[in-house]
Design a protein around this motif. Structure first.
Motif, PDB file in Angstrom:
ATOM      1  N   ALA A  36       0.780  -1.150   0.005  1.00  0.00           N
ATOM      2  CA  ALA A  36      -0.018  -0.021   0.047  1.00  0.00           C
ATOM      3  C   ALA A  36       0.930   1.324  -0.041  1.00  0.00           C
ATOM      4  O   ALA A  36       0.420   2.261  -0.728  1.00  0.00           O
ATOM      5  CB  ALA A  36      -0.761   0.126   1.182  1.00  0.00           C
ATOM      6  N   ASN A  37       2.021   1.306   0.788  1.00  0.00           N
ATOM      7  CA  ASN A  37       2.952   2.422   0.637  1.00  0.00           C
ATOM      8  C   ASN A  37       3.459   2.770  -0.651  1.00  0.00           C
ATOM      9  O   ASN A  37       3.632   3.712  -0.845  1.00  0.00           O
ATOM     10  CB  ASN A  37       4.131   2.091   1.797  1.00  0.00           C
ATOM     11  CG  ASN A  37       3.250   2.177   3.321  1.00  0.00           C
ATOM     12  OD1 ASN A  37       2.133   2.983   3.520  1.00  0.00           O
ATOM     13  ND2 ASN A  37       3.800   1.445   4.282  1.00  0.00           N
ATOM     14  N   VAL A  38       4.000   1.573  -1.177  1.00  0.00           N
ATOM     15  CA  VAL A  38       4.448   1.586  -2.539  1.00  0.00           C
ATOM     16  C   VAL A  38       3.839   2.134  -3.532  1.00  0.00           C
ATOM     17  O   VAL A  38       3.846   3.090  -4.345  1.00  0.00           O
ATOM     18  CB  VAL A  38       5.241   0.129  -3.035  1.00  0.00           C
ATOM     19  CG1 VAL A  38       5.938   0.467  -4.512  1.00  0.00           C
ATOM     20  CG2 VAL A  38       6.255  -0.093  -1.988  1.00  0.00           C
ATOM     21  N   LEU A  39       2.160   1.573  -3.331  1.00  0.00           N
ATOM     22  CA  LEU A  39       1.194   2.014  -4.424  1.00  0.00           C
ATOM     23  C   LEU A  39       0.922   3.513  -4.334  1.00  0.00           C
ATOM     24  O   LEU A  39       0.792   4.113  -5.388  1.00  0.00           O
ATOM     25  CB  LEU A  39       0.081   1.040  -4.246  1.00  0.00           C
ATOM     26  CG  LEU A  39      -1.093   1.431  -4.619  1.00  0.00           C
ATOM     27  CD1 LEU A  39      -1.041   1.324  -6.328  1.00  0.00           C
ATOM     28  CD2 LEU A  39      -2.189   0.531  -4.230  1.00  0.00           C
ATOM     29  N   TYR A  40       1.084   4.036  -2.969  1.00  0.00           N
ATOM     30  CA  TYR A  40       0.590   5.272  -2.691  1.00  0.00           C
ATOM     31  C   TYR A  40       1.711   6.298  -3.382  1.00  0.00           C
ATOM     32  O   TYR A  40       1.327   7.281  -3.797  1.00  0.00           O
ATOM     33  CB  TYR A  40       0.552   5.624  -1.271  1.00  0.00           C
ATOM     34  CG  TYR A  40       0.542   7.140  -0.829  1.00  0.00           C
ATOM     35  CD1 TYR A  40      -0.815   7.924  -0.823  1.00  0.00           C
ATOM     36  CD2 TYR A  40       1.359   7.631  -0.187  1.00  0.00           C
ATOM     37  CE1 TYR A  40      -1.008   8.995  -0.711  1.00  0.00           C
ATOM     38  CE2 TYR A  40       1.380   9.059   0.019  1.00  0.00           C
ATOM     39  CZ  TYR A  40      -0.168   9.745  -0.115  1.00  0.00           C
ATOM     40  OH  TYR A  40       0.136  11.146  -0.008  1.00  0.00           O
ATOM     41  N   LYS A  41       3.218   6.100  -3.232  1.00  0.00           N
ATOM     42  CA  LYS A  41       4.069   6.866  -3.906  1.00  0.00           C
ATOM     43  C   LYS A  41       4.018   6.704  -5.315  1.00  0.00           C
ATOM     44  O   LYS A  41       4.011   7.826  -5.953  1.00  0.00           O
ATOM     45  CB  LYS A  41       5.347   6.381  -3.648  1.00  0.00           C
ATOM     46  CG  LYS A  41       5.658   6.146  -2.021  1.00  0.00           C
ATOM     47  CD  LYS A  41       6.990   5.718  -1.601  1.00  0.00           C
ATOM     48  CE  LYS A  41       7.222   5.912  -0.058  1.00  0.00           C
ATOM     49  NZ  LYS A  41       8.557   5.070   0.261  1.00  0.00           N
ATOM     50  N   ILE A  42       3.433   5.685  -5.810  1.00  0.00           N
ATOM     51  CA  ILE A  42       3.327   5.678  -7.313  1.00  0.00           C
ATOM     52  C   ILE A  42       2.330   6.605  -7.947  1.00  0.00           C
ATOM     53  O   ILE A  42       2.555   7.330  -8.786  1.00  0.00           O
ATOM     54  CB  ILE A  42       3.222   4.352  -7.833  1.00  0.00           C
ATOM     55  CG1 ILE A  42       4.481   3.609  -7.505  1.00  0.00           C
ATOM     56  CG2 ILE A  42       2.749   4.209  -9.485  1.00  0.00           C
ATOM     57  CD1 ILE A  42       4.381   1.972  -7.889  1.00  0.00           C
ATOM     58  N   VAL A  43       1.072   6.348  -7.226  1.00  0.00           N
ATOM     59  CA  VAL A  43      -0.041   7.059  -7.946  1.00  0.00           C
ATOM     60  C   VAL A  43      -0.103   8.514  -7.542  1.00  0.00           C
ATOM     61  O   VAL A  43      -0.489   9.364  -8.116  1.00  0.00           O
ATOM     62  CB  VAL A  43      -1.324   6.474  -7.130  1.00  0.00           C
ATOM     63  CG1 VAL A  43      -1.699   5.092  -7.937  1.00  0.00           C
ATOM     64  CG2 VAL A  43      -1.358   6.349  -5.882  1.00  0.00           C
ATOM     65  N   LYS A  44       0.534   9.068  -6.400  1.00  0.00           N
ATOM     66  CA  LYS A  44       0.650  10.246  -5.832  1.00  0.00           C
ATOM     67  C   LYS A  44       1.520  10.976  -6.975  1.00  0.00           C
ATOM     68  O   LYS A  44       1.204  12.078  -7.489  1.00  0.00           O
ATOM     69  CB  LYS A  44       1.247  10.469  -4.444  1.00  0.00           C
ATOM     70  CG  LYS A  44       1.324  11.756  -3.736  1.00  0.00           C
ATOM     71  CD  LYS A  44       1.866  11.888  -2.432  1.00  0.00           C
ATOM     72  CE  LYS A  44       1.887  13.388  -1.987  1.00  0.00           C
ATOM     73  NZ  LYS A  44       2.516  13.509  -0.750  1.00  0.00           N
ATOM     74  N   THR A  45       2.885  10.269  -7.250  1.00  0.00           N
ATOM     75  CA  THR A  45       3.623  11.015  -7.903  1.00  0.00           C
ATOM     76  C   THR A  45       2.803  11.226  -9.369  1.00  0.00           C
ATOM     77  O   THR A  45       3.229  12.177  -9.945  1.00  0.00           O
ATOM     78  CB  THR A  45       4.815  10.063  -8.222  1.00  0.00           C
ATOM     79  OG1 THR A  45       5.490   9.954  -6.937  1.00  0.00           O
ATOM     80  CG2 THR A  45       5.775  10.841  -9.212  1.00  0.00           C
ATOM     81  N   ALA A  46       2.197  10.090  -9.900  1.00  0.00           N
ATOM     82  CA  ALA A  46       1.532  10.290 -11.293  1.00  0.00           C
ATOM     83  C   ALA A  46       0.605  11.425 -11.356  1.00  0.00           C
ATOM     84  O   ALA A  46       0.482  12.133 -12.095  1.00  0.00           O
ATOM     85  CB  ALA A  46       0.954   8.885 -11.545  1.00  0.00           C
ATOM     86  N   VAL A  47      -0.299  11.303 -10.238  1.00  0.00           N
ATOM     87  CA  VAL A  47      -1.227  12.457 -10.305  1.00  0.00           C
ATOM     88  C   VAL A  47      -0.701  13.665 -10.008  1.00  0.00           C
ATOM     89  O   VAL A  47      -1.264  14.747 -10.610  1.00  0.00           O
ATOM     90  CB  VAL A  47      -2.572  12.041  -9.061  1.00  0.00           C
ATOM     91  CG1 VAL A  47      -3.544  13.193  -8.747  1.00  0.00           C
ATOM     92  CG2 VAL A  47      -3.159  10.715  -9.356  1.00  0.00           C
ATOM     93  N   ALA A  48       0.189  13.955  -9.477  1.00  0.00           N
ATOM     94  CA  ALA A  48       0.962  15.173  -9.116  1.00  0.00           C
ATOM     95  C   ALA A  48       1.485  15.971 -10.463  1.00  0.00           C
ATOM     96  O   ALA A  48       1.208  17.139 -10.690  1.00  0.00           O
ATOM     97  CB  ALA A  48       2.389  15.293  -8.089  1.00  0.00           C
TER      98      ALA A  48
END
Length: 281
Positions: free
Chosen positions: A168-180
């Motif tokens: 979940a933590n890895v997933l969060y970093k990926i999607v947060k970066t992409a959405v930013a």
């Protein structure tokens, strides 16, 4: 009912979420809630459903309540006016859907599911475990998502699930970066769901304009309804904004939305009848 009373109700817009609000379970709309909403329409008011469900999973409920009413589906990603015309269509572009999904598949271990919703097209890696949801998705047409071949499609909602906290933590970093990198999109931060005693972490990406409250404002403007004549009912995080901003915003007692609502209710039906009585007296 005299003309003045009719005019008061004609200015009324009642907006309700479905699951957890007027539907205590996903497969049951209690008669008292159905008749209360129908009564608003019969008296000349406007009723609107605002739900996270896609169109195909709520049309039969819509038909039970009152015909020719506005409809907000997929949390506001698509909005229909009371004539059935699509007046809002907020989606995530194809390249973003494909790019984020492929990156997540490659880099996130123990990913339990991916859901790509585009209208009534519903792509998933695994079938839902809930029996009712299985039947509903089968009815509108679930499409199996092959992890080796991500569909090139726009999406109204893009959701990733894992039951592993590290993943979940890895997933969060990926999607947060992409959405930013995409100013028009928003990440709904980690939503935890309890399933069969296990904690499932969900991240949801949608168009920034896809909110229930935006849909309510759009319908109100189209039909000339002031905020003082808007009633909203909801129970979940996707209802926070509308129960906080509507002049008559009601959160279901004991729900996540309770601290956000202007008012609290145990019964949408009882509240509606009470409010109608005030208007017509």
């Amino acid at each position: 009912m005299n003309n003045k009373k009719n005019q008061n109700i004609n200015k009324m817009l009642v907006v309700t979420d479905l699951d957890g609000t007027v539907m205590p379970t996903v497969d049951r709309l209690p008669a008292e809630n159905m008749y209360a909403l129908r009564y608003v329409g019969e008296c000349g008011g406007m009723v609107m459903i605002a739900t996270a469900r896609p169109y195909g999973m709520c049309k039969h409920i819509y038909d039970l309540i009152y015909p020719n009413m506005p409809l907000c589906v997929l949390n506001g990603a698509m909005v229909y006016d009371k004539e059935g015309n699509v007046i809002a269509n907020h989606f995530i572009d194809r390249d973003t859907v494909t790019g984020i999904t492929k990156t997540v598949i490659e880099r996130v271990p123990e990913l339990s599911n991916i859901v790509i919703e585009h209208g009534d097209d519903f792509y998933t890696v695994t079938e839902p475990k809930n029996v009712y949801m299985k039947e509903e998705i089968k009815r509108i047409g679930r499409k199996e998502l092959d992890l080796t071949c991500v569909p090139e499609t726009e999406a109204h909602r893009l959701m990733f699930y894992t039951s592993n906290e590290d993943s979940a933590n890895v997933l969060y970093k990926i999607v947060k970066t992409a959405v930013a990198k995409k100013s028009g999109y928003i990440l709904r931060d980690k939503i935890t769901v309890k399933r069969n005693g296990d904690t499932v972490y969900r991240y949801e990406i949608s168009n920034r304009n896809a909110t229930k409250w935006n849909a309510v404002k759009m319908i109100a403007e189209k039909y000339g309804i002031e905020n003082e004549n808007i009633w909203c009912f909801g129970d979940e995080w996707n209802d926070f904004e509308m129960v906080a901003n509507a002049a008559h915003g009601y959160a279901i007692k004991g729900s996540k939305a309770e601290v956000h609502g202007r008012f609290v209710t145990n019964s949408p039906a009882a509240t509606l009848y009470s409010e109608l009585l005030k208007i017509t007296l």
